[in-house]
Write a protein that holds these residues in place. Structure first.
Motif, PDB file in Angstrom:
ATOM      1  N   GLN A 259       0.720  -1.198  -0.079  1.00  0.00           N
ATOM      2  CA  GLN A 259      -0.049  -0.123   0.064  1.00  0.00           C
ATOM      3  C   GLN A 259       0.941   1.332   0.046  1.00  0.00           C
ATOM      4  O   GLN A 259       0.518   2.257  -0.633  1.00  0.00           O
ATOM      5  CB  GLN A 259      -0.868  -0.036   1.254  1.00  0.00           C
ATOM      6  N   ALA A 260       2.052   1.071   0.659  1.00  0.00           N
ATOM      7  CA  ALA A 260       2.902   2.433   0.755  1.00  0.00           C
ATOM      8  C   ALA A 260       3.449   2.565  -0.698  1.00  0.00           C
ATOM      9  O   ALA A 260       3.588   3.741  -1.215  1.00  0.00           O
ATOM     10  CB  ALA A 260       4.093   2.058   1.829  1.00  0.00           C
ATOM     11  N   LEU A 261       3.775   1.511  -1.423  1.00  0.00           N
ATOM     12  CA  LEU A 261       4.334   1.605  -2.727  1.00  0.00           C
ATOM     13  C   LEU A 261       3.364   2.317  -3.574  1.00  0.00           C
ATOM     14  O   LEU A 261       3.594   2.850  -4.810  1.00  0.00           O
ATOM     15  CB  LEU A 261       4.873   0.527  -3.169  1.00  0.00           C
ATOM     16  N   ALA A 262       2.032   2.046  -3.429  1.00  0.00           N
ATOM     17  CA  ALA A 262       1.052   2.324  -4.262  1.00  0.00           C
ATOM     18  C   ALA A 262       0.623   3.720  -4.034  1.00  0.00           C
ATOM     19  O   ALA A 262      -0.285   4.420  -4.973  1.00  0.00           O
ATOM     20  CB  ALA A 262      -0.238   1.574  -4.092  1.00  0.00           C
ATOM     21  N   VAL A 263       1.043   4.646  -3.298  1.00  0.00           N
ATOM     22  CA  VAL A 263       0.789   5.908  -2.797  1.00  0.00           C
ATOM     23  C   VAL A 263       1.140   6.873  -3.996  1.00  0.00           C
ATOM     24  O   VAL A 263       2.438   6.781  -4.361  1.00  0.00           O
ATOM     25  CB  VAL A 263       1.454   6.264  -1.569  1.00  0.00           C
ATOM     26  N   PRO A 264       0.403   7.502  -4.759  1.00  0.00           N
ATOM     27  CA  PRO A 264       0.686   8.108  -5.956  1.00  0.00           C
ATOM     28  C   PRO A 264       1.391   9.601  -5.658  1.00  0.00           C
ATOM     29  O   PRO A 264       1.408   9.979  -4.745  1.00  0.00           O
ATOM     30  CB  PRO A 264      -0.813   8.718  -6.434  1.00  0.00           C
ATOM     31  N   ASP A 265       2.388   9.788  -6.696  1.00  0.00           N
ATOM     32  CA  ASP A 265       2.884  10.938  -6.715  1.00  0.00           C
ATOM     33  C   ASP A 265       1.933  12.206  -6.922  1.00  0.00           C
ATOM     34  O   ASP A 265       1.157  12.017  -7.655  1.00  0.00           O
ATOM     35  CB  ASP A 265       4.020  11.089  -7.663  1.00  0.00           C
TER      36      ASP A 265
END
Length: 293
Positions: A259-265
């Motif tokens: 989920q952390a890696l899926a946080v959008p820029d």
């Protein structure tokens, strides 16, 4: 993690030239330094290389303007962020290959966290004389004003991180209850401060302290995630490391990191740099997962 702006350099040149009343220029320089932030920077290495000059200049200016709370807060914040991102995390990565080098980095991290904590605590003590002594007395009535909360947050964050790097020093570890109380006082004054950053800090402290209430920590972690509204990589990583890892819950650990890696820029977000660094942390933790469980 900051760069020094062109206006700041102009102020510095004027201060050195002696062309204006010195105290006015120094105060202006302090205010400019206090406002320096590189949250939207997307190059962590560039931010790392720029930080030491900012630290030394800010400390020199703060010595001349000891009552400048905004500069003390900004300096404590940037120094704590820098230490976590570029010293403490590097120590973790080195541990398996070179334990001696990792130990040296952890010693350096402890010293930098202590330094950051001292800047914030000194400013808080100027506003509330005897604060640290009162923190040690649960019966002492204490209250922070809303404009104290930034200083209190960074003091507690740096102090707690210093303790985490100093587990072999009982006199340092013994101060953990003071950190917990300081964070609670800040939260009482400004609940949800920092889009959940303060709530996440309270959760981390509760999960790590001896006899801590894990259920309460879980509630605070979830509240921090809600307050961050899906924009903070750090909120997911904090819960993964603070709750799932100690509980031995590999599925939850890996899910939170995904989920952390899926946080959008987000363009020009104040969390851009922090999110980049925490994505690196999340990726590394996922790689280490088989050895952690």
């Amino acid at each position: 993690m900051v760069f020094v702006s062109w206006p700041l350099m102009v102020l510095l040149a004027v201060a050195l030239s002696g062309c204006s009343p010195r105290h006015l220029v120094i105060n202006s320089l302090a205010s400019e330094l206090a406002g320096q932030s590189q949250g939207a920077e997307n190059d962590p290495e560039l931010a790392r290389d720029a930080a030491p000059f900012y630290f030394k200049l800010s400390e020199a200016v703060l010595a001349q303007t000891p009552g400048h709370g905004a500069l003390a807060e900004g300096l404590a914040a940037r120094m704590t962020e820098y230490t976590y991102a570029f010293v403490a995390l590097e120590a973790d990565r080195l541990e398996a290959q070179d334990s001696a080098a990792a130990h040296r980095l952890r010693q350096r991290a402890a010293a930098l966290y202590q330094r950051a904590r001292n800047h914030a605590i000194t400013a808080l003590e100027q506003r509330h004389p005897g604060l640290v002594q009162a923190l040690a007395n649960p019966q002492a009535p204490l209250r922070l004003a809303p404009d104290d909360v930034g200083l209190a947050y960074w003091a507690a964050a740096a102090w707690g991180s210093w303790i985490a790097q100093s587990k072999d020093q009982p006199d340092v570890v013994a101060d953990l209850p003071l950190v917990v109380r300081l964070a609670a006082l800040a939260d009482a004054s400004a609940p949800g401060w920092g889009n959940g950053a303060l709530t996440s800090l309270r959760a981390t402290l509760e999960a790590s302290r001896p006899g801590g209430d894990k259920a309460q920590a879980a509630r605070w972690f979830d509240e921090a995630l809600h307050l961050a509204q899906g924009r903070s990589v750090a909120a997911f990583v904090a819960k993964a490391e603070g709750l799932a890892l100690p509980a031995g819950d590999r599925d939850a650990f890996e899910q939170l990191l995904q989920q952390a890696l899926a946080v959008p820029d987000a363009t020009s977000s104040p969390l851009t740099l922090q999110n980049q660094i925490m994505r690196r942390r999340a990726t590394w933790l996922l790689e280490q997962s088989p050895d952690l469980f």
